[in-house]
Design a protein around this motif. Sequence first.
Motif, PDB file in Angstrom:
ATOM      1  N   ASN A   1      25.419  38.919  63.913  1.00 33.08           N
ATOM      2  CA  ASN A   1      24.201  39.119  63.112  1.00 33.08           C
ATOM      3  C   ASN A   1      23.255  40.182  63.666  1.00 33.08           C
ATOM      4  O   ASN A   1      22.095  40.229  63.240  1.00 33.08           O
ATOM      5  CB  ASN A   1      23.435  37.802  62.947  1.00 33.08           C
TER       6      ASN A   1
ATOM      7  N   LEU B   1      23.395  43.244  62.998  1.00 37.22           N
ATOM      8  CA  LEU B   1      23.124  44.201  61.921  1.00 37.22           C
ATOM      9  C   LEU B   1      21.757  43.946  61.313  1.00 37.22           C
ATOM     10  O   LEU B   1      21.062  44.893  60.912  1.00 37.22           O
ATOM     11  CB  LEU B   1      24.201  44.109  60.841  1.00 37.22           C
TER      12      LEU B   1
ATOM     13  N   THR C   1      29.475  56.082  55.095  1.00 39.87           N
ATOM     14  CA  THR C   1      30.350  54.924  55.164  1.00 39.87           C
ATOM     15  C   THR C   1      31.625  55.239  54.381  1.00 39.87           C
ATOM     16  O   THR C   1      31.775  56.331  53.835  1.00 39.87           O
ATOM     17  CB  THR C   1      29.640  53.672  54.607  1.00 39.87           C
TER      18      THR C   1
ATOM     19  N   VAL D   1      34.238  49.621  53.448  1.00 38.08           N
ATOM     20  CA  VAL D   1      33.127  49.030  54.193  1.00 38.08           C
ATOM     21  C   VAL D   1      31.901  48.898  53.305  1.00 38.08           C
ATOM     22  O   VAL D   1      31.195  47.877  53.326  1.00 38.08           O
ATOM     23  CB  VAL D   1      32.803  49.864  55.446  1.00 38.08           C
TER      24      VAL D   1
ATOM     25  N   HIS E   1      29.817  45.482  52.933  1.00 39.80           N
ATOM     26  CA  HIS E   1      28.645  45.281  53.790  1.00 39.80           C
ATOM     27  C   HIS E   1      27.425  46.125  53.444  1.00 39.80           C
ATOM     28  O   HIS E   1      26.401  46.020  54.134  1.00 39.80           O
ATOM     29  CB  HIS E   1      29.028  45.582  55.245  1.00 39.80           C
TER      30      HIS E   1
ATOM     31  N   THR F   1      32.260  48.950  62.503  1.00 40.25           N
ATOM     32  CA  THR F   1      32.660  47.752  61.759  1.00 40.25           C
ATOM     33  C   THR F   1      34.090  47.326  62.053  1.00 40.25           C
ATOM     34  O   THR F   1      34.577  46.370  61.449  1.00 40.25           O
ATOM     35  CB  THR F   1      32.507  47.990  60.246  1.00 40.25           C
TER      36      THR F   1
ATOM     37  N   ASP G   1      27.959  44.593  65.490  1.00 38.80           N
ATOM     38  CA  ASP G   1      27.859  43.235  64.959  1.00 38.80           C
ATOM     39  C   ASP G   1      29.252  42.609  64.952  1.00 38.80           C
ATOM     40  O   ASP G   1      30.118  42.987  64.163  1.00 38.80           O
ATOM     41  CB  ASP G   1      27.278  43.267  63.545  1.00 38.80           C
TER      42      ASP G   1
ATOM     43  N   LEU H   1      30.923  41.193  61.695  1.00 36.53           N
ATOM     44  CA  LEU H   1      31.563  42.081  60.718  1.00 36.53           C
ATOM     45  C   LEU H   1      33.071  42.120  60.896  1.00 36.53           C
ATOM     46  O   LEU H   1      33.804  42.437  59.955  1.00 36.53           O
ATOM     47  CB  LEU H   1      30.988  43.498  60.835  1.00 36.53           C
TER      48      LEU H   1
ATOM     49  N   THR I   1      35.872  40.269  58.598  1.00 34.42           N
ATOM     50  CA  THR I   1      36.424  40.786  57.335  1.00 34.42           C
ATOM     51  C   THR I   1      37.600  41.729  57.554  1.00 34.42           C
ATOM     52  O   THR I   1      38.187  42.214  56.591  1.00 34.42           O
ATOM     53  CB  THR I   1      35.339  41.515  56.523  1.00 34.42           C
TER      54      THR I   1
END
Length: 377
Positions: free
Chosen positions: A30, A32, A52, A56, A60, A140, A177, A180, A183
């Motif tokens: 957390n 982020l 990005t 992603v 996110h 990520t 983070d 992340l 995922t």
Amino acid sequence: MTADLKPAAAGETVRVELEDRAYDIVIGPNVLARLGTLVATLAPGARLAIVTDSMVGALHADALREAVAGKAEIASVITVPPGESSKCFAELERVVGELLDARVERGDILVAFGGGVVGDLAGFAAAVLRRGIRYVQVPTSLLAQVDSSVGGKTGIDTAHGKNLVGAFHQPALVVADTGLLDTLSPREFRAGYAEVAKYGLIDDAEFFGWLEENWQDVFAGGPARIHAIATSCRSKARVVAADEREGGQRALLNLGHTFGHAIETAAGFDGTLVHGEAIAIGIVLAHGFSARLGLCDPAVEGRVEAHLSAVGLPTRTSHIKADMPDADGMLELIRQDKKVERGALTFVLTEGIGKALVKKDVDAATVRDFLAERLKT
């Protein structure tokens, strides 16, 4: 360095000591959500430009927007296709053009929000835009959190090989983070784990032994994952602080990469083989070649291969579902390695677990003979 597991459920912060360019790596679940506050402290009033990839972003982007809401204005969001193919001149030109269209200034912040591809591409764009703007890495993927987001190496690929065009440009902050990573596909997480194992193999035998015992907990998440990431980042931060531009000690971070980059280039950048998988094979080859030269016991290669195989990584070129060049073709790709000096081959090899070393002036014929044997297995 000790590999004893410490309570780290709340996360850790690792400092990269580079005098006036020092920065923090903030690690944990957390974190982020703290991005807006961290950026506002770093650069009050700066606008943000976000780079990005489409995968992603779909997962996110809302969380990132919420994290910076009310704390920083987003000037632009630039999306690139996922995958290694985005690390190219065409995408670099497009990203830089969109940043200029958005009138991103020197005082603004570029946020690289993605895996290693996004970090390398966006970091290079930050290095060249208006002769250099600050950027923040928000990695990520596991590979990016422990490796590519830290240390300031940025760049793109060409037909000649990986990362042969780029710049050293340190981030102003890294926000890793660990939540992340939930995922990620199992394949992508395993690929990142190859770089985690690498840190133990370079100079921390105790950490590698800990990984052998605890890798399943690292995959499961929680304190073990945070510990593995933080230990990896501390290792890289220490090396980068001592040798920012790879004049000596930093080359050790390339354990497995001379073979691995050649393998990745040979397989093509079409997803057949992802970076961490190529590095896993390269790490095994580096240990095997070290044994061939009499630098380490042959049993060392077996131990390394057994661990990487246990986590599900490929360890031999025969595991690659692509046509590979012969030994002469592979040797030509190795000659493009950035550590080559006046045509002489340089490899990062080992004298045992946690005892990596840089070996210069390696005989090309010996490398070719080794490859001719190993490409058959």
